[in-house]
Scaffold this motif. Sequence first.
Motif, PDB file in Angstrom:
ATOM      1  N   VAL A 179       7.974 -12.906  -0.662  1.00 40.82           N
ATOM      2  CA  VAL A 179       7.481 -12.291  -1.888  1.00 40.82           C
ATOM      3  C   VAL A 179       7.083 -10.861  -1.538  1.00 40.82           C
ATOM      4  O   VAL A 179       6.355 -10.639  -0.574  1.00 40.82           O
ATOM      5  N   TYR A 180       7.587  -9.934  -2.307  1.00 45.25           N
ATOM      6  CA  TYR A 180       7.324  -8.516  -2.070  1.00 45.25           C
ATOM      7  C   TYR A 180       6.302  -8.010  -3.081  1.00 45.25           C
ATOM      8  O   TYR A 180       6.450  -8.242  -4.293  1.00 45.25           O
ATOM      9  N   TYR A 181       5.303  -7.306  -2.574  1.00 46.94           N
ATOM     10  CA  TYR A 181       4.229  -6.772  -3.387  1.00 46.94           C
ATOM     11  C   TYR A 181       4.168  -5.255  -3.242  1.00 46.94           C
ATOM     12  O   TYR A 181       4.405  -4.727  -2.155  1.00 46.94           O
ATOM     13  N   CYS A 182       3.796  -4.582  -4.320  1.00 48.43           N
ATOM     14  CA  CYS A 182       3.421  -3.182  -4.179  1.00 48.43           C
ATOM     15  C   CYS A 182       1.914  -3.069  -4.365  1.00 48.43           C
ATOM     16  O   CYS A 182       1.277  -3.915  -5.006  1.00 48.43           O
ATOM     17  N   ALA A 183       1.357  -2.041  -3.760  1.00 44.60           N
ATOM     18  CA  ALA A 183      -0.077  -1.840  -3.791  1.00 44.60           C
ATOM     19  C   ALA A 183      -0.380  -0.355  -3.802  1.00 44.60           C
ATOM     20  O   ALA A 183       0.449   0.457  -3.357  1.00 44.60           O
ATOM     21  N   ALA A 184      -1.557  -0.011  -4.300  1.00 44.90           N
ATOM     22  CA  ALA A 184      -1.948   1.393  -4.420  1.00 44.90           C
ATOM     23  C   ALA A 184      -3.298   1.624  -3.766  1.00 44.90           C
ATOM     24  O   ALA A 184      -4.166   0.745  -3.778  1.00 44.90           O
ATOM     25  N   ARG A 185      -3.444   2.827  -3.216  1.00 43.64           N
ATOM     26  CA  ARG A 185      -4.730   3.206  -2.661  1.00 43.64           C
ATOM     27  C   ARG A 185      -4.903   4.704  -2.796  1.00 43.64           C
ATOM     28  O   ARG A 185      -3.924   5.460  -2.791  1.00 43.64           O
ATOM     29  N   GLN A 186      -6.151   5.138  -2.877  1.00 42.42           N
ATOM     30  CA  GLN A 186      -6.449   6.561  -2.816  1.00 42.42           C
ATOM     31  C   GLN A 186      -6.607   6.922  -1.357  1.00 42.42           C
ATOM     32  O   GLN A 186      -7.291   6.240  -0.611  1.00 42.42           O
ATOM     33  N   GLY A 187      -5.960   7.987  -0.960  1.00 40.07           N
ATOM     34  CA  GLY A 187      -6.017   8.378   0.438  1.00 40.07           C
ATOM     35  C   GLY A 187      -4.646   8.355   1.059  1.00 40.07           C
ATOM     36  O   GLY A 187      -3.627   8.281   0.367  1.00 40.07           O
ATOM     37  N   THR A 188      -4.610   8.388   2.361  1.00 38.19           N
ATOM     38  CA  THR A 188      -3.334   8.461   3.064  1.00 38.19           C
ATOM     39  C   THR A 188      -2.604   7.129   2.991  1.00 38.19           C
ATOM     40  O   THR A 188      -3.208   6.075   2.787  1.00 38.19           O
ATOM     41  N   ASN A 189      -1.300   7.200   3.155  1.00 36.42           N
ATOM     42  CA  ASN A 189      -0.507   5.979   3.122  1.00 36.42           C
ATOM     43  C   ASN A 189      -0.562   5.277   4.479  1.00 36.42           C
ATOM     44  O   ASN A 189      -0.492   5.904   5.523  1.00 36.42           O
ATOM     45  N   THR A 190      -0.726   3.979   4.431  1.00 38.03           N
ATOM     46  CA  THR A 190      -0.771   3.164   5.637  1.00 38.03           C
ATOM     47  C   THR A 190       0.012   1.878   5.404  1.00 38.03           C
ATOM     48  O   THR A 190       0.337   1.540   4.268  1.00 38.03           O
ATOM     49  N   LEU A 191       0.255   1.157   6.472  1.00 39.81           N
ATOM     50  CA  LEU A 191       0.961  -0.127   6.382  1.00 39.81           C
ATOM     51  C   LEU A 191       0.012  -1.304   6.550  1.00 39.81           C
ATOM     52  O   LEU A 191       0.470  -2.432   6.755  1.00 39.81           O
ATOM     53  N   LEU A 192      -1.291  -1.041   6.445  1.00 40.29           N
ATOM     54  CA  LEU A 192      -2.256  -2.123   6.574  1.00 40.29           C
ATOM     55  C   LEU A 192      -2.618  -2.684   5.206  1.00 40.29           C
ATOM     56  O   LEU A 192      -3.179  -1.959   4.369  1.00 40.29           O
ATOM     57  N   PRO A 193      -2.346  -3.944   4.948  1.00 39.16           N
ATOM     58  CA  PRO A 193      -2.681  -4.505   3.623  1.00 39.16           C
ATOM     59  C   PRO A 193      -4.151  -4.358   3.259  1.00 39.16           C
ATOM     60  O   PRO A 193      -4.486  -4.161   2.082  1.00 39.16           O
ATOM     61  N   THR A 194      -5.029  -4.436   4.244  1.00 40.72           N
ATOM     62  CA  THR A 194      -6.466  -4.375   3.957  1.00 40.72           C
ATOM     63  C   THR A 194      -6.912  -2.988   3.497  1.00 40.72           C
ATOM     64  O   THR A 194      -8.028  -2.849   2.992  1.00 40.72           O
ATOM     65  N   ASP A 195      -6.067  -1.989   3.651  1.00 45.21           N
ATOM     66  CA  ASP A 195      -6.409  -0.644   3.193  1.00 45.21           C
ATOM     67  C   ASP A 195      -6.184  -0.446   1.697  1.00 45.21           C
ATOM     68  O   ASP A 195      -6.586   0.571   1.148  1.00 45.21           O
ATOM     69  N   TYR A 196      -5.527  -1.390   1.060  1.00 43.76           N
ATOM     70  CA  TYR A 196      -5.125  -1.229  -0.337  1.00 43.76           C
ATOM     71  C   TYR A 196      -6.007  -2.058  -1.263  1.00 43.76           C
ATOM     72  O   TYR A 196      -6.252  -3.234  -1.008  1.00 43.76           O
ATOM     73  N   ALA A 197      -6.430  -1.396  -2.347  1.00 43.32           N
ATOM     74  CA  ALA A 197      -7.359  -2.050  -3.270  1.00 43.32           C
ATOM     75  C   ALA A 197      -6.679  -2.659  -4.483  1.00 43.32           C
ATOM     76  O   ALA A 197      -7.203  -3.598  -5.089  1.00 43.32           O
TER      77      ALA A 197
END
Length: 123
Positions: free
Chosen positions: A93-111
């Motif tokens: 299952v593929y998900y997209c996610a958004a965060r304010q700040g720099t782009n990272t590949l860590l899921p925990t960085d995305y709100a």
Amino acid sequence: QLLLVESGGGLVQPGGSLRLSCAASGFTWTYYAIGWFRQAPGKEREGVSCISNLSPTTYYAQSVKGRFTISRDDANGTVYLQMNNLKPEDTAVYYCAARQGTNTLLPTDYAYWGRGTQVTVSS
């Protein structure tokens, strides 16, 4: 209300291609970095690719480098993941996610997360 909606998943044979879309609404799109993640049954969610907002920079997981391409269309509030030469191990299952700040590949960085779209690679 910030909303992310994925689409474009499906069943494809090994070696085939799919293009996933992540449509965003309810927030100022250009302030956010966007990431694509995937989760296979019994496995942890992992980062696939991400793209920053301004002067976009991109990152890819080693397992998809050279096969997947991420891009964003800020005018339409959409991020794409072009997936070529798909392999059975890309099934997830593929998900997209958004965060304010720099782009990272860590899921925990995305709100903020979408609900996901299923990609199945099988003959």
